[in-house]
Design a protein around this motif. Structure first.
Motif, PDB file in Angstrom:
ATOM      1  N   LYS A   4       0.835  -1.188   0.000  1.00 39.91           N
ATOM      2  CA  LYS A   4       0.000   0.000   0.000  1.00 39.91           C
ATOM      3  C   LYS A   4       0.881   1.254   0.000  1.00 39.91           C
ATOM      4  O   LYS A   4       1.758   1.403   0.859  1.00 39.91           O
ATOM      5  CB  LYS A   4      -0.875  -0.028   1.255  1.00 39.91           C
ATOM      6  N   CYS A   5       0.630   2.142  -0.946  1.00 41.55           N
ATOM      7  CA  CYS A   5       1.376   3.393  -1.020  1.00 41.55           C
ATOM      8  C   CYS A   5       0.972   4.302   0.152  1.00 41.55           C
ATOM      9  O   CYS A   5      -0.213   4.452   0.441  1.00 41.55           O
ATOM     10  CB  CYS A   5       1.109   4.085  -2.355  1.00 41.55           C
ATOM     11  N   ALA A   6       1.970   4.902   0.803  1.00 41.96           N
ATOM     12  CA  ALA A   6       1.685   5.718   1.992  1.00 41.96           C
ATOM     13  C   ALA A   6       0.891   6.970   1.654  1.00 41.96           C
ATOM     14  O   ALA A   6       0.161   7.492   2.500  1.00 41.96           O
ATOM     15  CB  ALA A   6       2.998   6.120   2.673  1.00 41.96           C
ATOM     16  N   LEU A   7       1.003   7.442   0.415  1.00 48.03           N
ATOM     17  CA  LEU A   7       0.300   8.684   0.066  1.00 48.03           C
ATOM     18  C   LEU A   7      -1.086   8.423  -0.529  1.00 48.03           C
ATOM     19  O   LEU A   7      -2.089   8.864   0.003  1.00 48.03           O
ATOM     20  CB  LEU A   7       1.143   9.528  -0.895  1.00 48.03           C
ATOM     21  N   CYS A   8      -1.141   7.663  -1.628  1.00 46.63           N
ATOM     22  CA  CYS A   8      -2.433   7.511  -2.310  1.00 46.63           C
ATOM     23  C   CYS A   8      -3.217   6.305  -1.807  1.00 46.63           C
ATOM     24  O   CYS A   8      -4.411   6.184  -2.069  1.00 46.63           O
ATOM     25  CB  CYS A   8      -2.242   7.430  -3.823  1.00 46.63           C
ATOM     26  N   GLY A   9      -2.548   5.400  -1.104  1.00 42.16           N
ATOM     27  CA  GLY A   9      -3.241   4.249  -0.539  1.00 42.16           C
ATOM     28  C   GLY A   9      -3.514   3.116  -1.515  1.00 42.16           C
ATOM     29  O   GLY A   9      -4.112   2.111  -1.156  1.00 42.16           O
TER      30      GLY A   9
ATOM     31  N   LEU B 141       6.430   4.916  -1.298  1.00 43.82           N
ATOM     32  CA  LEU B 141       5.584   5.552  -2.313  1.00 43.82           C
ATOM     33  C   LEU B 141       5.566   4.762  -3.616  1.00 43.82           C
ATOM     34  O   LEU B 141       6.552   4.134  -4.000  1.00 43.82           O
ATOM     35  CB  LEU B 141       6.102   6.955  -2.617  1.00 43.82           C
ATOM     36  N   CYS B 142       4.425   4.839  -4.315  1.00 43.93           N
ATOM     37  CA  CYS B 142       4.346   4.250  -5.646  1.00 43.93           C
ATOM     38  C   CYS B 142       4.952   5.230  -6.664  1.00 43.93           C
ATOM     39  O   CYS B 142       5.223   6.384  -6.331  1.00 43.93           O
ATOM     40  CB  CYS B 142       2.884   3.952  -5.995  1.00 43.93           C
ATOM     41  N   GLY B 143       5.140   4.769  -7.873  1.00 47.45           N
ATOM     42  CA  GLY B 143       5.750   5.595  -8.903  1.00 47.45           C
ATOM     43  C   GLY B 143       4.964   6.861  -9.213  1.00 47.45           C
ATOM     44  O   GLY B 143       5.533   7.931  -9.439  1.00 47.45           O
TER      45      GLY B 143
HETATM   46 ZN   LIG Z   1       0.864   6.401  -4.503  1.00 51.26          ZN
END
Ligand SMILES: [Zn+2]
Length: 291
Positions: free
Chosen positions: A3-8, A55-57
């Protein structure tokens, strides 16, 4: 996939720098020996800053544009003594929030796992983290009660009292840190960032009596480096001395063999050392000591 910390979103995560990469690249380039050391591990030469898979890309890309603007308009001109007037727009608040948020997010995880935080203080941090995250995702256009401040550390002209034990120029100008700071005495909390003398504070909860003059980052504005005219009085300011103290202690921990390596490095290229910012900072510390 995590799970990306920003967008989830569940996506493959990249190893993100907590402090932007350009800071470390420039720090290395400007080091008198071409090496960097961390205050916590003074006997190890490090290659790069702290990296975490968070974080994701897509979210990494959200941050990179404003990082580049900050690097080109503020960071690099400041470190080559070419910063005079900065006109800024939304990118500055966005950049500061993106760095503060990364530190805050990881510190919350740390506080929770170590269980060494008061529940009310934790609530303040969690609430701030959410506001900052929504701002970064474009879900809200303001930061609510949260304030970003920036000011620049310059050569100290004179000091009141005996500060000879502190090497403030070396400590502040030569180091990079970012962390959450809670003042129990003043019931306030902050994210404190030092990018080699560029001091950035995100106030998460303000103390009753704090003075921040000409440091607040708004939607847009101007910094005039010729007439900075800022003054700050805040519990978070004590961290500058804490930083100087950490550096002093870490210096004492450098082993003899590592010291020799540093001296050898300088001997190989004395020109580089004499031209370095590190040498200038040593001279500034010496000047203050003599006064
Ligand atoms: Zn993200």
């Amino acid at each position: 996939m995590s799970k990306c910390a920003l967008c989830g979103e569940e996506r493959e995560l990249e190893k993100s720098h907590i402090i932007p990469k350009f800071v470390f690249r420039s720090m290395k380039k400007n080091s008198p020996t071409g090496n960097m050391r961390m205050a916590s591990q003074p006997n190890r030469v490090i290659q790069d800053g702290d990296k975490q898979a968070m974080l994701c890309g897509v979210c990494e890309d959200r941050f990179s544009q404003n990082e580049t603007i900050f690097a080109n308009k503020v960071y690099h001109p400041y470190h080559s003594d070419n910063l005079q007037v900065v006109e800024y727009g939304l990118w500055l608040n966005y950049f500061i929030t993106s760095v503060s948020w990364r530190s805050l997010y990881l510190d919350i995880i740390g506080f929770v796992s170590e269980q060494n935080i008061d529940i009310k203080e934790l609530d303040t941090l969690i609430e701030a983290e959410q506001i900052m995250r929504e701002f970064l995702l474009g879900k809200r256009i303001d930061l609510g009660h949260i304030e970003n401040h920036i000011f620049f550390f310059g050569p100290i002209k004179e000091v009141a009292g005996d500060t000879s034990e502190f090497e403030l120029h070396t400590a502040i100008g030569g180091s990079v840190v970012g962390y959450t700071y809670i003042s129990h005495d003043f019931d306030s909390s902050y994210v404190f960032l030092n990018l080699q003398g560029i001091l950035i504070v995100t106030i998460l909860k303000k103390a009753v009596e704090e003075v921040w003059k000409n440091t607040l980052v708004g939607e847009n504005g101007t910094f005039n480096m010729e007439k900075p005219n800022h003054s700050v009085s805040s519990p978070v300011f004590n961290e500058l001395f804490a930083l100087a103290n950490d550096l002093k202690e870490s210096r004492q921990k450098i082993s003899e063999s590592q010291k020799e390596k540093i001296v050898e490095g300088i001997k190989k290229n004395p020109e580089r050392f004499l031209k370095s910012k590190a040498y200038q900072r040593l001279k500034d510390d010496e000047r203050i000591r003599k006064n």
